[in-house]
Scaffold this motif. Structure first.
Motif, PDB file in Angstrom:
ATOM      1  N   PRO A  55       0.727  -1.206  -0.024  1.00  0.00           N
ATOM      2  CA  PRO A  55       0.044   0.093  -0.020  1.00  0.00           C
ATOM      3  C   PRO A  55       0.831   1.111  -0.001  1.00  0.00           C
ATOM      4  CG  PRO A  55      -0.344  -1.140   2.195  1.00  0.00           C
ATOM      5  CD  PRO A  55       0.598  -2.100   1.090  1.00  0.00           C
ATOM      6  N   LYS A  56       2.335   1.160   0.320  1.00  0.00           N
ATOM      7  CA  LYS A  56       3.005   2.499   0.398  1.00  0.00           C
ATOM      8  C   LYS A  56       3.685   2.645  -0.984  1.00  0.00           C
ATOM      9  CE  LYS A  56       4.278   1.485   5.165  1.00  0.00           C
ATOM     10  NZ  LYS A  56       5.034   0.842   5.780  1.00  0.00           N
ATOM     11  N   ARG A  57       3.561   1.745  -1.933  1.00  0.00           N
ATOM     12  CA  ARG A  57       3.803   1.867  -3.423  1.00  0.00           C
ATOM     13  C   ARG A  57       2.553   2.065  -4.427  1.00  0.00           C
ATOM     14  NH1 ARG A  57       9.207  -0.033  -4.408  1.00  0.00           N
ATOM     15  NH2 ARG A  57      10.067  -0.933  -2.640  1.00  0.00           N
ATOM     16  N   TRP A  58       2.980   2.647  -5.536  1.00  0.00           N
ATOM     17  CA  TRP A  58       1.907   2.636  -6.683  1.00  0.00           C
ATOM     18  C   TRP A  58       2.885   2.373  -7.804  1.00  0.00           C
ATOM     19  CZ3 TRP A  58       2.185   6.612 -10.036  1.00  0.00           C
ATOM     20  CH2 TRP A  58       2.685   7.622  -9.746  1.00  0.00           C
ATOM     21  N   PHE A  59       2.317   1.985  -8.989  1.00  0.00           N
ATOM     22  CA  PHE A  59       3.067   1.560 -10.297  1.00  0.00           C
ATOM     23  C   PHE A  59       1.956   2.057 -11.340  1.00  0.00           C
ATOM     24  CE2 PHE A  59       4.967  -1.280  -7.525  1.00  0.00           C
ATOM     25  CZ  PHE A  59       6.546  -0.872  -7.746  1.00  0.00           C
ATOM     26  N   ASP A  60       2.430   2.602 -12.442  1.00  0.00           N
ATOM     27  CA  ASP A  60       1.765   2.811 -13.591  1.00  0.00           C
ATOM     28  C   ASP A  60       1.516   1.906 -14.400  1.00  0.00           C
ATOM     29  OD1 ASP A  60       0.955   5.739 -13.132  1.00  0.00           O
ATOM     30  OD2 ASP A  60       2.974   5.982 -12.931  1.00  0.00           O
ATOM     31  N   VAL A  61       2.788   1.305 -14.732  1.00  0.00           N
ATOM     32  CA  VAL A  61       3.203   0.314 -15.580  1.00  0.00           C
ATOM     33  C   VAL A  61       3.900  -1.006 -15.135  1.00  0.00           C
ATOM     34  CG1 VAL A  61       4.198  -0.336 -17.758  1.00  0.00           C
ATOM     35  CG2 VAL A  61       3.361   2.002 -17.289  1.00  0.00           C
ATOM     36  N   VAL A  62       3.675  -2.255 -15.363  1.00  0.00           N
ATOM     37  CA  VAL A  62       4.341  -3.349 -15.048  1.00  0.00           C
ATOM     38  C   VAL A  62       4.773  -4.032 -16.316  1.00  0.00           C
ATOM     39  CG1 VAL A  62       2.296  -4.673 -14.580  1.00  0.00           C
ATOM     40  CG2 VAL A  62       4.564  -5.490 -13.393  1.00  0.00           C
ATOM     41  N   PHE A  63       5.951  -4.260 -16.556  1.00  0.00           N
ATOM     42  CA  PHE A  63       6.375  -5.159 -17.652  1.00  0.00           C
ATOM     43  C   PHE A  63       6.738  -6.525 -17.086  1.00  0.00           C
ATOM     44  CE2 PHE A  63       7.669  -1.013 -19.347  1.00  0.00           C
ATOM     45  CZ  PHE A  63       7.740  -1.156 -20.624  1.00  0.00           C
ATOM     46  N   LEU A  64       5.914  -7.447 -17.691  1.00  0.00           N
ATOM     47  CA  LEU A  64       5.654  -8.931 -17.040  1.00  0.00           C
ATOM     48  C   LEU A  64       6.500  -9.855 -17.892  1.00  0.00           C
ATOM     49  CD1 LEU A  64       2.273  -8.968 -15.636  1.00  0.00           C
ATOM     50  CD2 LEU A  64       4.352  -9.197 -14.397  1.00  0.00           C
ATOM     51  N   ASP A  65       7.482 -10.498 -17.537  1.00  0.00           N
ATOM     52  CA  ASP A  65       7.830 -11.875 -18.495  1.00  0.00           C
ATOM     53  C   ASP A  65       6.971 -13.013 -17.978  1.00  0.00           C
ATOM     54  OD1 ASP A  65       9.248 -13.717 -19.635  1.00  0.00           O
ATOM     55  OD2 ASP A  65      10.724 -14.237 -17.921  1.00  0.00           O
ATOM     56  N   LEU A  66       6.609 -13.808 -18.824  1.00  0.00           N
ATOM     57  CA  LEU A  66       5.525 -14.657 -18.448  1.00  0.00           C
ATOM     58  C   LEU A  66       6.063 -15.933 -17.927  1.00  0.00           C
ATOM     59  CD1 LEU A  66       3.205 -14.884 -21.632  1.00  0.00           C
ATOM     60  CD2 LEU A  66       3.079 -13.538 -19.588  1.00  0.00           C
ATOM     61  N   ASN A  67       7.284 -16.445 -18.234  1.00  0.00           N
ATOM     62  CA  ASN A  67       7.922 -17.697 -17.854  1.00  0.00           C
ATOM     63  C   ASN A  67       8.879 -17.461 -16.479  1.00  0.00           C
ATOM     64  OD1 ASN A  67       6.510 -19.276 -19.702  1.00  0.00           O
ATOM     65  ND2 ASN A  67       8.346 -18.389 -21.184  1.00  0.00           N
ATOM     66  N   MET A  68       8.186 -17.037 -15.402  1.00  0.00           N
ATOM     67  CA  MET A  68       9.220 -16.962 -14.079  1.00  0.00           C
ATOM     68  C   MET A  68       8.792 -18.029 -13.130  1.00  0.00           C
ATOM     69  SD  MET A  68       8.801 -12.757 -13.676  1.00  0.00           S
ATOM     70  CE  MET A  68       7.081 -12.798 -13.611  1.00  0.00           C
ATOM     71  N   PRO A  69       9.946 -18.268 -12.213  1.00  0.00           N
ATOM     72  CA  PRO A  69       9.811 -19.328 -11.249  1.00  0.00           C
ATOM     73  C   PRO A  69       8.628 -18.601  -9.979  1.00  0.00           C
ATOM     74  CG  PRO A  69      11.879 -18.140 -11.074  1.00  0.00           C
ATOM     75  CD  PRO A  69      11.124 -17.796 -12.261  1.00  0.00           C
ATOM     76  N   LYS A  70       8.231 -19.641  -9.402  1.00  0.00           N
ATOM     77  CA  LYS A  70       7.299 -19.396  -8.361  1.00  0.00           C
ATOM     78  C   LYS A  70       5.937 -18.937  -8.671  1.00  0.00           C
ATOM     79  CE  LYS A  70      11.021 -18.260  -5.323  1.00  0.00           C
ATOM     80  NZ  LYS A  70      11.747 -17.294  -4.326  1.00  0.00           N
ATOM     81  N   SER A  71       6.022 -17.824  -9.694  1.00  0.00           N
ATOM     82  CA  SER A  71       4.594 -17.251 -10.027  1.00  0.00           C
ATOM     83  C   SER A  71       4.817 -16.626 -11.239  1.00  0.00           C
ATOM     84  CB  SER A  71       3.970 -16.361  -8.962  1.00  0.00           C
ATOM     85  OG  SER A  71       2.805 -15.750  -9.270  1.00  0.00           O
ATOM     86  N   GLY A  72       4.389 -16.726 -12.357  1.00  0.00           N
ATOM     87  CA  GLY A  72       4.331 -16.434 -13.632  1.00  0.00           C
ATOM     88  C   GLY A  72       3.786 -15.240 -13.920  1.00  0.00           C
ATOM     89  N   GLY A  73       4.084 -14.410 -15.139  1.00  0.00           N
ATOM     90  CA  GLY A  73       3.426 -13.373 -15.636  1.00  0.00           C
ATOM     91  C   GLY A  73       2.025 -13.356 -15.496  1.00  0.00           C
ATOM     92  N   LEU A  74       1.306 -14.496 -16.214  1.00  0.00           N
ATOM     93  CA  LEU A  74       0.051 -14.702 -16.253  1.00  0.00           C
ATOM     94  C   LEU A  74      -0.674 -14.672 -14.906  1.00  0.00           C
ATOM     95  CD1 LEU A  74      -0.465 -16.925 -19.397  1.00  0.00           C
ATOM     96  CD2 LEU A  74      -0.967 -14.626 -19.183  1.00  0.00           C
ATOM     97  N   ASP A  75      -0.073 -15.209 -13.893  1.00  0.00           N
ATOM     98  CA  ASP A  75      -0.385 -15.231 -12.536  1.00  0.00           C
ATOM     99  C   ASP A  75      -0.610 -13.936 -12.014  1.00  0.00           C
ATOM    100  OD1 ASP A  75      -0.734 -17.993 -12.570  1.00  0.00           O
ATOM    101  OD2 ASP A  75       1.279 -18.374 -11.603  1.00  0.00           O
ATOM    102  N   VAL A  76       0.486 -13.153 -12.211  1.00  0.00           N
ATOM    103  CA  VAL A  76       0.368 -11.817 -11.631  1.00  0.00           C
ATOM    104  C   VAL A  76      -0.602 -10.941 -12.373  1.00  0.00           C
ATOM    105  CG1 VAL A  76       1.779  -9.529 -11.408  1.00  0.00           C
ATOM    106  CG2 VAL A  76       2.882 -11.954 -11.120  1.00  0.00           C
ATOM    107  N   LEU A  77      -0.750 -11.086 -13.748  1.00  0.00           N
ATOM    108  CA  LEU A  77      -1.867 -10.529 -14.505  1.00  0.00           C
ATOM    109  C   LEU A  77      -3.195 -10.733 -14.090  1.00  0.00           C
ATOM    110  CD1 LEU A  77      -2.312  -8.855 -16.728  1.00  0.00           C
ATOM    111  CD2 LEU A  77      -2.035 -10.532 -18.406  1.00  0.00           C
ATOM    112  N   ARG A  78      -3.356 -11.991 -13.711  1.00  0.00           N
ATOM    113  CA  ARG A  78      -4.681 -12.431 -13.152  1.00  0.00           C
ATOM    114  C   ARG A  78      -5.095 -11.872 -11.755  1.00  0.00           C
ATOM    115  NH1 ARG A  78      -2.886 -17.755 -14.903  1.00  0.00           N
ATOM    116  NH2 ARG A  78      -3.946 -18.187 -16.719  1.00  0.00           N
ATOM    117  N   ARG A  79      -4.185 -11.842 -10.761  1.00  0.00           N
ATOM    118  CA  ARG A  79      -4.258 -10.889  -9.623  1.00  0.00           C
ATOM    119  C   ARG A  79      -4.422  -9.542  -9.971  1.00  0.00           C
ATOM    120  NH1 ARG A  79       0.642 -12.843  -5.599  1.00  0.00           N
ATOM    121  NH2 ARG A  79      -0.372 -15.120  -5.265  1.00  0.00           N
TER     122      ARG A  79
END
Length: 137
Positions: A55-79
């Motif tokens: 809550p102390k941060r905000w972002f306008d843009v996020v560049f997401l790689d899709l193939n990452m360990p733990k949680s991929g870009g599509l998972d972040v995008l869904r969230r």
């Protein structure tokens, strides 16, 4: 008040989520040309989400790689899409994945910006200009 950098980009807080250190370093060097932008780096989707959900941060843009360990870009995008607090974050997929199914999944999640690696400075600058123009409209 809209602030612009010397490149004509509206100043933005940008998150780069990529597990490949060389791409994070390359993005860091690229954004040295646009020092007015605030750049934050994440090594995987979990770290990206922790930063996005702080809550102390905000972002306008996020560049997401899709193939990452733990949680991929599509998972972040869904969230992002499920969270009313993150509706204004503009995702840019920046990945080596260019198969039809992956692209369809990204489009279904509302992605309008998709860059296939290896990217160029011109591609990154073009996406930032598009996003800034949309925000200014």
């Amino acid at each position: 008040m809209s602030m612009e950098s010397s490149t004509g980009h509206r100043l933005m807080n940008i998150l780069i989520a990529d597990d490949e250190a060389r791409y994070r370093v390359m993005m860091g060097h690229l954004f040295e040309k646009w020092p007015e932008h605030q750049l934050t780096l994440a090594e995987d989707g979990n770290e990206a989400w922790t930063l996005l959900d702080d809550p102390k941060r905000w972002f306008d843009v996020v560049f997401l790689d899709l193939n990452m360990p733990k949680s991929g870009g599509l998972d972040v995008l869904r969230r992002l899409r499920e969270s009313p607090l993150h509706k204004s974050v503009e995702p840019v997929i920046c990945t080596a994945s260019n198969d039809r199914e992956t692209i369809k999944q990204a489009i279904a999640l509302g992605v309008r910006h998709y860059i296939v690696k290896p990217w160029t400075e011109a591609q990154i600058a073009d996406k930032l200009r598009q996003i800034a123009a949309k925000r200014a409209a």
